[in-house]
Design a protein around this motif. Structure first.
Motif, PDB file in Angstrom:
ATOM      1  N   UNK A 276       0.850  -1.291   0.015  1.00  0.00           N
ATOM      2  CA  UNK A 276      -0.027  -0.060   0.090  1.00  0.00           C
ATOM      3  C   UNK A 276       0.947   1.374  -0.016  1.00  0.00           C
ATOM      4  N   UNK A 277       2.094   1.219   0.594  1.00  0.00           N
ATOM      5  CA  UNK A 277       2.801   2.508   0.535  1.00  0.00           C
ATOM      6  C   UNK A 277       3.754   2.312  -0.781  1.00  0.00           C
TER       7      UNK A 277
ATOM      8  N   UNK B 183      -5.598   4.932   5.903  1.00  0.00           N
ATOM      9  CA  UNK B 183      -5.117   4.647   4.644  1.00  0.00           C
ATOM     10  C   UNK B 183      -3.623   4.753   5.003  1.00  0.00           C
ATOM     11  N   UNK B 184      -2.963   3.801   4.536  1.00  0.00           N
ATOM     12  CA  UNK B 184      -1.495   3.771   4.755  1.00  0.00           C
ATOM     13  C   UNK B 184      -0.776   4.567   3.754  1.00  0.00           C
ATOM     14  N   UNK B 189      -0.585   4.639  -4.263  1.00  0.00           N
ATOM     15  CA  UNK B 189      -0.191   3.146  -4.750  1.00  0.00           C
ATOM     16  C   UNK B 189      -1.131   2.101  -5.410  1.00  0.00           C
ATOM     17  N   UNK B 190      -1.084   1.886  -6.673  1.00  0.00           N
ATOM     18  CA  UNK B 190      -2.072   1.010  -7.167  1.00  0.00           C
ATOM     19  C   UNK B 190      -1.740  -0.488  -6.657  1.00  0.00           C
ATOM     20  N   UNK B 191      -2.678  -1.192  -6.225  1.00  0.00           N
ATOM     21  CA  UNK B 191      -2.941  -2.472  -5.642  1.00  0.00           C
ATOM     22  C   UNK B 191      -3.510  -3.451  -6.571  1.00  0.00           C
ATOM     23  N   UNK B 250       4.457   6.940   5.956  1.00  0.00           N
ATOM     24  CA  UNK B 250       5.247   5.917   5.841  1.00  0.00           C
ATOM     25  C   UNK B 250       6.197   5.653   7.250  1.00  0.00           C
ATOM     26  N   UNK B 251       6.508   6.889   7.558  1.00  0.00           N
ATOM     27  CA  UNK B 251       7.355   6.771   8.881  1.00  0.00           C
ATOM     28  C   UNK B 251       6.698   6.087  10.055  1.00  0.00           C
TER      29      UNK B 251
END
Lengths: 314, 314
Positions: A276-277, B183-184, B189-191, B250-251
């Motif tokens: 996801x990131x 939401x991460x 980002x496409x998943x 992200x951190x």
């Protein structure tokens, strides 16, 4: 009450979280101490260091493995007392220790891996019921049936596991909260929190003591017996500040046990970080020499789209 | 592109979460299908039922075990294609399947356990890096070194695992959230999310196909490739309501991976239910014939009180 000659002690699982404290305390208190260690542990950076610290304390390192019966018997024949500190997933493997103790025939006391609440007094729900309490209880019954002299040390909550976060595990805090806290139930149940070093000290005191033979040794010091509400009050006094309290009702606790993931969250989250990131599922082009895409290759498959899938919940 | 005669298929790990879909699809699509099942699984209430459903589909049940080399070779000799659907903890045990395939010498295609993101395109952080991605990558390299014909099926996110909760795992929701969502990262980002039945369908289509030989089969259908933000928008449209969105940077994701407990939260919570809600550490009297209390027995031990312990954090 001390015997004149101190028993020789073998610790199985000594490089683990709780085992380290037991090995140290045993050696420091003058027992000739042996630790059964897997050869693989020596090349592990953390466990290798632990083993070195044991040697510095005069501990004899024996190479062996729960699954290597001969190595177990050989180690057990050298001592008087066996302490197991194996982890949660190896609890039932302690039957292998019991078999080896039976074969050796020289053990004066066996202390199986406990380090928690008294499993004979606890009515737990799953998964702890089977994974933890049931497994420890099963080992107790086998020890008794085999007639092996024992002491069950009920250490209750290990302080290092519970107190730095004040039992806040989702996510697990590394220092106690300073603004808000979640309390399970009404917070009035009395709980016992003991420092790992203290559990080890009582355990080593007890292993040669006739007063603990075939008994349970409870580590319930009065100053360490307090409710979650009392624990929070104690912390609030220390920081001079009141915390915002949320209670999770028993009903909610039982429901959450069902909905929390079976895979540890930290494993899921590290997978989700890539997905996801970082977008690692889609941030590359499929090289035709190495890969093919399924829905292009098999256009006859009528796959369920995400849109259709979500409709079932709306 | 279909071969005239359909290959005989052996599924190892068929009673698992993803294995069930593979066995069903293989049998339904006309492949003579074999499932290697441990004897112990037959007496398991859930797995026993799964095995019965396999038999109803005409699947041949073979008794065996990853650790029983002879049983593996015997099973593999009866088929053309081996599909492994073993779980996360058994990924590296697939070396045993590889040895048995080498010895048998008759396998036209091996599909190791993947069911995730392409491990050769992913730079993951620990613990997923070693536990999941590293282990799968290691198996790929051994398959290639041994010259075994393969197909790696990259199924990406299994819909049944991700979509009912819209990836909300702490705690894991059983239906998508209707008020707020985490939401991460930035959510762009496409998943790829695929229904388990569809992954199985593409996998079974691919196992006899020369176009997938020694290649990766990506299941990336365009309608199922969307970002978390797009997924949330899709859901919001379905329920006609906007969700309150919180982004975990992200951190923060990387920090949380460190602080989330290594033991699954549902195990910890079920232990804490007995301790904090039920008070099982203190709601009984110690019977002198069965137990003794440590701090009374050894008053010379100067134990650390909870009060003293907490002072280090204040």
């Amino acid at each position: 009450m001390e015997t004149t000659k101190k028993s020789k002690v073998l610790v199985i699982g000594g490089t683990g979280y709780i085992g380290k404290f037991i090995v140290q305390e045993s050696a420091k208190s003058g027992h000739q101490t042996f630790a059964l260690v897997r050869e693989a542990s020596l090349s592990d950076p953390v466990k290798g260091k632990t083993v070195k610290s044991f040697k510095d304390l005069g501990v004899t390192i024996l190479h062996g493995d729960l699954n290597d019966h001969e190595s177990l018997v050989k180690a057990i024949k050298q001592v008087d007392v066996v302490i197991s500190t194996v982890g949660r997933k190896q609890l039932l493997d302690q039957t292998k220790i019991i078999s080896a103790i039976k074969e050796s025939g020289n053990i004066k006391r066996f202390l199986p891996s406990e380090f928690g609440t008294d499993v004979d007094k606890t009515v737990a729900v799953e998964p702890a019921k089977s994974l933890v309490f049931g497994a420890k209880r099963q080992i107790r019954r086998i020890v008794e049936a085999e007639g092996i002299p024992y002491t069950y040390v009920v250490g209750n909550c290990a302080a290092g596991f519970y107190l730095p976060s004040l039992a806040q595990f989702q996510p697990r805090l590394t220092s106690p909260p300073r603004d808000k806290i979640t309390i399970l139930g009404d917070g009035n149940a009395k709980v016992v929190f003991n420092r790992e070093e203290d559990i080890a000290a009582y355990m080593i005191k007890g292993l040669d003591d006739p007063r603990t033979l075939n008994k349970t040794l409870y580590v319930n010091p009065p100053k360490n017996t307090l409710s979650m509400n009392e624990l929070v009050t104690l912390w609030e006094k220390k920081i001079g500040k009141s915390l915002e309290k949320t209670h999770m009702t028993e009903e909610q606790v039982l429901k959450n046990i069902q909905v929390y993931p079976v895979v540890p969250v930290y494993v899921i989250l590290s997978i989700n970080h890539t997905v996801f990131v970082k977008g690692h599922q889609t941030n590359f082009t499929i090289e035709p020499c190495l890969g093919v895409e399924a829905s292009k290759l098999y256009p006859d498959v009528k796959y369920t789209s995400v849109d259709e899938y979500l409709s079932q919940f709306a």
